[in-house]
Design an enzyme around this catalytic site. Structure first.
Site, mmCIF file in Angstrom:
data_model
loop_
_atom_site.group_PDB
_atom_site.id
_atom_site.type_symbol
_atom_site.label_atom_id
_atom_site.label_comp_id
_atom_site.label_asym_id
_atom_site.label_seq_id
_atom_site.Cartn_x
_atom_site.Cartn_y
_atom_site.Cartn_z
ATOM 1 N N LYS A 51 -22.892 -7.553 17.327
ATOM 2 C CA LYS A 51 -23.145 -8.995 17.384
ATOM 3 C C LYS A 51 -22.090 -9.749 16.581
ATOM 4 C CE LYS A 51 -28.014 -8.206 17.976
ATOM 5 N NZ LYS A 51 -29.217 -7.770 17.288
ATOM 6 N N GLN A 95 -33.516 -8.613 13.322
ATOM 7 C CA GLN A 95 -33.345 -7.367 14.061
ATOM 8 C C GLN A 95 -34.632 -6.551 14.031
ATOM 9 O OE1 GLN A 95 -30.646 -6.493 15.884
ATOM 10 N NE2 GLN A 95 -31.616 -4.571 16.475
ATOM 11 N N ASP A 118 -33.565 -15.035 20.441
ATOM 12 C CA ASP A 118 -34.067 -13.860 21.165
ATOM 13 C C ASP A 118 -35.041 -14.238 22.282
ATOM 14 O OD1 ASP A 118 -33.080 -11.354 20.290
ATOM 15 O OD2 ASP A 118 -34.221 -11.500 18.417
HETATM 16 N N1 GUN Z 1 -33.888 -4.560 18.743
HETATM 17 C C1 GUN Z 1 -33.527 -4.031 19.947
HETATM 18 N N2 GUN Z 1 -33.194 -5.006 20.818
HETATM 19 C C2 GUN Z 1 -33.347 -6.171 20.152
HETATM 20 C C3 GUN Z 1 -33.140 -7.536 20.517
HETATM 21 O O1 GUN Z 1 -32.767 -7.881 21.649
HETATM 22 N N3 GUN Z 1 -33.395 -8.442 19.537
HETATM 23 C C4 GUN Z 1 -33.833 -8.095 18.308
HETATM 24 N N4 GUN Z 1 -34.077 -9.060 17.439
HETATM 25 N N5 GUN Z 1 -34.030 -6.851 17.937
HETATM 26 C C5 GUN Z 1 -33.787 -5.895 18.852
#
Ligand code: GUN
Length: 284
Positions: A51, A95, A118
């Site tokens: 990211k 996350q 998200d």
């Molecule tokens: N963990 C695995 N995929 C994701 C996601 O798309 N967003 C977040 N916040 N955590 C994750």
């Protein structure tokens, strides 16, 4: 045909970089994404690194707040409260997964829905199901973009989604319905799963088990989207939920792992961050 999410992502990120540079001139600052990472889970650390790199490529300012596994729920909620109140922060991403002593739903609901990049906040989930404007969850959004870029006609098709998670299975099923597919959501308790998946013209697999979909589960000509990110237990390399070598010859279109859905998830996160930023800036 193999659909490269990596190539499509590179093109979309280049377009976003141009737009972001113009927005920065117009509004006086770049968009800001703040990621909160709790603990050291290797998968989560690698996503967060991905990211940060994408933000750099697009011109989005990126901060990662790292806290140990031992952080209390209260402390985490207080960090979110500060980020909610900070006008310089456009997007907040916590996350997942979080340690077991923290209530994930409570944390997700604490994020201001306007900063929920998200699309996991209950009000954003509701907006998705009611076809109202909202942040769309990144992986499902990326999958629809991949299908469209590959020229796959979705309307009228039989789509089968394997997996019913809040993050992927359920929302991608909804987005496929919005594109006028006829959707079946199958899962670990589905009886005669192979018969169900063989009926798919578009097969989306998000079950989280290495090489779960084998050649006998797929009909010739199927479009196969593999959302899995697993370690191959034999080689230790990354592999998807689909036995790629066996299924690829039967598929009309297939996504590789790595380089398929994964990069698109991150690219859609960039897009969601820009959308949150623009909603704020345009309202001022
Ligand atoms: N963990 C695995 N995929 C994701 C996601 O798309 N967003 C977040 N916040 N955590 C994750």
């Amino acid at each position: 045909m193999i659909i490269s999410g990596k190539d499509l992502s590179a093109r979309l990120k280049a377009e976003m970089a141009t737009r972001v540079a113009a927005y920065e001139k117009k509004y006086g600052r770049a968009p800001q994404l703040t990621v909160v990472l709790v603990g050291e889970d290797p998968g989560s650390v690698s996503y967060v690194t991905g990211k940060a790199k994408a933000c750099e490529a697009v011109g989005i300012r990126n901060t990662t707040i790292r806290r140990p596994e031992s952080i209390s729920e209260e402390e985490l909620l207080s960090i979110i409260g500060e980020l909610n109140a900070d006008d310089a922060v456009d997007g907040i991403l916590v996350q997942l997964p979080l340690p077991r002593h923290i209530d994930e739903n409570k944390v997700i609901a604490a994020i201001r829905k306007e900063k929920d990049v998200d699309g996991f906040h209950p009000l954003n989930v509701a907006a998705l199901w009611m076809k109202q404007p909202c942040s769309l969850p990144c992986t499902p959004k990326g999958i629809i973009k991949l299908l469209k870029a590959a020229g796959v006609e979705i309307a009228g098709k039989r789509a089968v989604v394997v997996g019913r998670s809040n993050i992927v299975g359920l929302p991608v099923g909804k987005l496929l319905m919005d594109e006028n597919a006829t959707v079946t959501v199958a899962h670990s308790r589905t009886k005669d799963l192979a018969a169900v998946t063989r009926g798919a013209e578009i097969l989306v697999v998000a079950i989280g088990r290495p090489k779960f979909v084998t050649a006998d589960m797929v009909t010739n000509g199927t479009v196969v989207i593999d959302v899995g990110v697993n370690r191959n237990p034999e080689t230790g390399k990354l592999c998807g939920d689909v036995d790629y070598a066996a299924v690829e010859p039967k598929a009309s279109v297939i996504t590789p792992v790595p380089g398929g859905v994964g990069p698109m998830t991150i690219t859609c996160l960039m897009e969601n961050t820009i959308e949150c930023y623009l909603r704020t800036m345009e309202a001022r």
